[in-house]
Enzyme design. Structure first.
Site, PDB file in Angstrom:
ATOM      1  CG  HIS A 431     -23.221 -54.184 -28.289  1.00  0.00           C
ATOM      2  ND1 HIS A 431     -23.741 -55.438 -28.079  1.00  0.00           N
ATOM      3  CD2 HIS A 431     -21.980 -54.201 -27.733  1.00  0.00           C
ATOM      4  CE1 HIS A 431     -22.865 -56.190 -27.429  1.00  0.00           C
ATOM      5  NE2 HIS A 431     -21.779 -55.464 -27.203  1.00  0.00           N
ATOM      6  CB  CYS A 450     -18.800 -53.702 -25.942  1.00  0.00           C
ATOM      7  SG  CYS A 450     -17.628 -53.271 -27.244  1.00  0.00           S
TER       8      CYS A 450
END
Length: 539
Positions: A431, A450
């Protein structure tokens, strides 16, 4: 050929080192068909402990592939012994003891049942060797909780079919991973072994910091070491001059360091690492390559955590690359290693706060101040917003906190303006992030697990280019709407989250990175326990 004929006529197994003959059977008065039955029964019994081996022999009606007196059987035996003898070439344990056991089994064949057991022993040796070479010696999940990769599972019985139907030497050579990275690592291994045997890179550098203009013994040691490593042409300069500064920059770039040309503590520590340390990294990287499926996808995404990069690979070539941030080096934040398939992206995403972050980070703040983390919406089980002014957060614990938390789409959203999804049970994805300054750091381990991308829009354009003529216009149009929008990838893309402290660039240059999470040290320790050793290095 019947087992009786085989045992009476089995020739020498291999000239030279393996000059060994099977003893003939004596005192057998039973009919030939009885011997055939005994052989088949012995094979069936011995093979029962390994289903792939048992299946192969059932399918072939228990015909031998190793213990015949024909030339093909002899060539198979010789090829297998040679492959086992050379297992160390691939960073596998020495198999001398196994070779001796097999030779002893063959030497002591006296009965048809002995012959059947010898047949299966050879087959099991092949299957075990091929499995180690193709899928790895270790079980990744047993090494570190963050290595959640599942090894690919080949058709083990096909190893026996292959050795039966193909030229044995060529078949055994084909078992090693054929991808360019593994083959390049194999060449680097051999290069480092030669360097190790020749004495390494010379004396280490005794200094805390060296920079342009410095001179003295430490500068000479630095110069000589960089010359031996191939980063500097030979010279007699005693000063930290422009040429030496340039060599330091090259070394830094090849080791994931800020290439400022100053040999600070971090750079000197890397320069002082011995050949043996780099060789360990290469052997670990080879084992890790064996874990990874050979079918990685014509187009795939490769995230090397230690390199802090994310790449799109098309037909073996890097077509896009960007810097990345990985999980912080804490037990509950380290990014895991696994492979999955990217299915879609979400433009203008909401951030649905993971339960672990809610209870560990946000709940204590809400107890102290109900208006804390005001940028996050709090909702009940029916999706209704919770009135912070009337809520009593002090009554809740990590176990019974009943609410969900969400950050709506915005430029300040924790996920930035786009996320790339490959749905998995670890809740890991790629992301954007509003924290752009982190990409300027040398070590970029800051997230909750992440993977954050420095150039997420360009990453999206590259993915979308396969399905729209103007990917930038398409993406920017959705982005400007401010609405949370899911965009499916028409061509789903495999994603491989890997961890390599040693790798070879497409140009053929070996590069090394630091062991951010200490995982490679654990892999090496496991390899040592399994019997892997460094040539010429004790301890």
């Amino acid at each position: 050929m019947s087992p009786v004929m085989m045992t009476r006529a089995i020739p020498a197994l291999k000239a030279g080192v393996f000059a060994l003959a099977l003893g003939g059977m004596t005192g057998l008065a039973a009919p030939a068909h009885a011997q055939v039955g005994a052989f088949k029964q012995a094979v069936a019994e011995a093979a029962s402990a390994s289903e792939p081996v048992a299946q192969f022999y059932r399918d072939t009606k228990f015909e031998p592939i190793w213990t015949g007196s024909d030339e093909s059987s002899r060539l198979r035996r010789a090829a297998l012994f040679r492959a086992l003898e050379e297992a160390g070439t691939h960073g596998l344990p020495d198999r001398s003891a196994e070779i001796a056991d097999l030779m002893n089994i063959l030497r002591n064949v006296q009965t048809t049942r002995d012959l059947g057991r010898a047949e299966v022993a050879m087959s099991r040796a092949l299957v075990n060797y091929a499995a180690d070479l193709q899928t790895g010696l270790l079980e990744p999940r047993r090494i570190d909780e963050g290595i959640v990769r599942k090894k690919h599972q080949p058709d083990f019985a096909s190893y026996l079919t292959g050795i039966r139907d193909q030229a044995p030497v060529a078949f055994l050579r084909s078992l090693a991973p054929q991808n360019p990275q593994y083959q390049a690592l194999l060449r680097e291994k051999m290069r480092l072994e030669a360097l190790q045997a020749a004495g390494g890179w010379g004396p280490t550098v005794s200094a805390k910091k060296l920079e342009r203009g410095d001179q003295g013994g430490a500068v000479i040691a630095l110069r000589n070491r960089l010359i031996e490593m191939g980063y500097l042409e030979r010279s007699a300069s005693l000063r930290y001059d422009t040429a030496l500064e340039g060599a330091v920059q090259k070394f830094q770039a090849a080791h994931g360091l800020d290439a400022d040309g100053v040999a600070g503590a971090g750079t000197i520590a890397e320069i002082n690492k011995p050949v043996s340390a780099r060789l360990k990294s290469v052997l670990v990287a080879m084992e890790r390559e064996r874990w990874l499926t050979p079918d990685r996808g014509e187009r795939h995404i490769l995230v090397n955590q230690t390199d802090f990069t994310a790449k799109i690979i098309d037909n073996g070539e890097v077509t896009f690359q960007t810097r990345s941030v990985i999980g912080k080096d804490h037990s509950d934040r380290r990014s895991p290693e696994f492979s999955d398939v990217m299915e879609h992206m979400v433009i203008n995403p909401s951030w649905y706060v993971p339960r672990s972050i809610i209870t560990k980070e946000y709940l204590p703040k809400l107890k102290a101040n109900p208006n804390a983390v005001g940028h996050i919406e709090i909702t009940d089980s029916r999706g209704r917003k919770v009135n912070r002014s009337t809520a009593d957060f002090s009554q809740y614990t990590a176990r019974n906190f009943p609410y969900a938390m969400r950050q709506p789409p915005s430029r300040k959203n924790a996920l930035g303006l786009v996320k790339f999804m490959f749905p998995n049970k670890y809740n890991i994805y790629l992301h954007d992030t509003p924290q752009k300054s982190l990409f300027q750091r040398e070590v970029r381990a800051f997230s909750h697990g992440c993977i954050r991308l420095a150039q997420p829009f360009e990453f999206a354009y590259a993915l979308l280019a396969k399905q729209t003529e103007n990917p930038k216009q398409f993406f920017d149009g959705i982005l400007s709407s401010g609405k949370e929008t899911k965009v499916d990838l028409e061509q789903q893309v495999p994603v491989h989250l890997i961890y390599r402290t040693a790798f070879v660039t497409p140009e053929g240059r070996a590069e090394y990175r630091r062991d951010v999470y200490g995982r490679d040290a654990k892999v090496w320790a496991a390899l040592e326990r399994a019997g892997v050793v460094l040539p010429g290095v004790q301890g």
